[in-house]
Enzyme design. Structure first.
Site, mmCIF file in Angstrom:
data_model
loop_
_atom_site.group_PDB
_atom_site.id
_atom_site.type_symbol
_atom_site.label_atom_id
_atom_site.label_comp_id
_atom_site.label_asym_id
_atom_site.label_seq_id
_atom_site.Cartn_x
_atom_site.Cartn_y
_atom_site.Cartn_z
ATOM 1 N N GLU A 247 -24.326 -17.068 17.884
ATOM 2 C CA GLU A 247 -23.932 -16.857 17.488
ATOM 3 C C GLU A 247 -22.362 -16.335 17.255
ATOM 4 O OE1 GLU A 247 -26.005 -14.656 14.946
ATOM 5 O OE2 GLU A 247 -27.521 -16.465 14.352
ATOM 6 N N GLU A 359 -32.172 -21.775 15.103
ATOM 7 C CA GLU A 359 -32.631 -20.901 14.358
ATOM 8 C C GLU A 359 -33.220 -21.006 12.978
ATOM 9 O OE1 GLU A 359 -31.431 -16.757 14.963
ATOM 10 O OE2 GLU A 359 -31.265 -16.944 17.018
#
Length: 424
Positions: A247, A359
């Site tokens: 991320e 995710e």
């Protein structure tokens, strides 16, 4: 794309998930339902880039079923041929040595239409962000191989392993820490020997001790050095995937692209042929891939990615709550997951790339359970560009975390029954 929950365990109540904080900043997402949220209806099609998986090491024999494209080499140097039946992973068989003096492998091009990986993130080694490097067993923990076996027995063939860059490499441009490397390799070797794939995930949000990759404090060369060392360690294991970073966020997308390309060049210069997963900026959100609230969109900038080994997948994350942050027990609607994946799926197909849902997760309630099912149906139905998925999360220290699917005293979590039909 960001999730943050207290870690509640008898002796670990004070710990917090590494990187807890503000979500991805986009709270104005459209939730208008598509006519059909489980199949893709738009986007011009271009040739999808092949994905290569290792089938033999140097000098070994191998067999392929049907007529397949097989390549021989290492890093960024390859020779390929179309063949069927039995072959030899040798220069004599392929008619050329593309990388003299280097240990080579044979890889087969993977067809589209079937998901390659379905799994879970096993959290713990990235915990304790506020205590870096921290004390093992107190601030952070590696999951056990037995935990991975539970998920394997459920049908999951991939484990995503988050860890912290600062622990594995305490000083930039210096050797990997022997103790941390031993923990990491111990888990990887045990799990891959049992047949699962491990996705390595430096869970650092494109930062090292808070300094962003591409800054004067953490130049791209230092990030490349880290990946060169990691690639050298694991390049001999065909069941290891390199996830460049968890991320990246709050930086120019162009800056992240530059760092990612430096890492890819370093990995291939180490003669590593492993698949590499590449995230985008803005918490690598699928829903925001083509939006510009964070700067130039991922969908524009990340087309500049350059993998000399031509073996990459784009990794995105996608949660189902109102702001896509993964911090709520509620889901917007039963169709929200498929809706939020559609634009990114269009982009993959239009540009010839493949993607991985690195995710996603939700609490257990009727709306969320249906949203998860619809999302996974969508991924399955678009397997020409999707390669698989990993649930967030399992692992030993979650306690009552609402998205955890780690079994409690041998009892499955409710979400496992939602995932089960997609593991067959």
């Amino acid at each position: 794309m960001h999730r943050c929950m207290p870690l509640v365990a008898a002796s670990m109540a004070a710990l917090m998930l590494a990187g807890c904080g503000g979500g991805d900043g986009d709270t104005t997402l459209s939730t208008a339902a598509a006519t059909d949220t489980t199949t893709l209806k738009t986007a011009a099609t271009t040739s999808i880039s092949p994905l290569w998986l290792t089938i033999a090491k140097d000098s070994a024999a191998f067999t392929v079923s049907g007529t397949r494209t097989v390549r021989y080499g290492a890093g960024s140097a390859w020779v390929a041929k179309s063949m069927s039946g039995t072959g030899q992973c040798t220069a004599a068989f392929f008619g050329k040595d593309p990388a003299a003096g280097v240990a080579k492998v044979c890889q087969v091009a993977q067809g589209t239409g079937t998901l390659l990986w379905r799994g879970v993130s096993l959290a713990g080694a990235e915990f304790g962000e506020g205590s870096l490097p921290g004390t093992y067993g107190s601030n952070y923990i590696y999951p056990s191989a037995d935990s991975a076996t539970y998920y394997k027995n459920k049908g999951m063939n991939l484990v995503r392993l988050p860890f912290r860059w600062e622990r594995l490499q305490p000083t930039l441009n210096q050797a990997l820490d022997a103790n941390e490397l031993s923990r990491l390799t111990g888990f990887v070797n045990a799990v891959t020997a049992a047949g699962q794939t491990v996705l390595l995930d430096p869970h650092n949000y494109a930062r090292y001790y808070g300094n962003v990759i591409g800054s004067s404090a953490v130049p791209n060369s230092a990030y490349a050095d880290f990946w060169r060392r990691v690639a050298t360690q694991f390049k001999g294991n065909a069941r290891v995937i390199f996830g460049l970073m968890n991320e990246p966020n709050s930086m120019p997308t162009e800056q992240w692209l530059s760092g990612a390309n430096a890492a890819l060049a370093a990995i291939r210069s180490a003669n590593a042929s492993n698949v590499v997963f590449v995230p985008g900026n803005a918490w690598t959100g699928a829903h925001s891939w083509n939006q510009n609230w964070y700067g130039t969109p991922n969908g524009t900038v990340m087309k500049g990615i350059n993998d000399p080994g031509r073996n990459l997948v784009f990794e995105v994350h996608q949660y189902l709550d109102g702001d896509s942050s993964g911090q709520s027990a509620s889901c917007v609607s039963a169709t929200i997951g498929a809706e939020r994946l559609q634009d990114f799926t269009n982009w993959l197909r239009s540009n010839g790339y493949r993607g991985f849902l690195g995710e996603f997760g939700a609490a257990s309630n009727d709306t969320c359970n249906q949203a998860v099912a619809n999302m996974l149906t969508f991924v399955k139905n678009n397997a020409d560009v999707w390669t698989g998925w990993a649930w967030w999360a399992g692992g030993p220290w979650w306690g009552g975390y609402m998205y955890s699917i780690e079994p409690s005293n041998g009892v499955d979590k409710p979400q496992m029954s939602v995932l089960a039909p997609y593991l067959k």
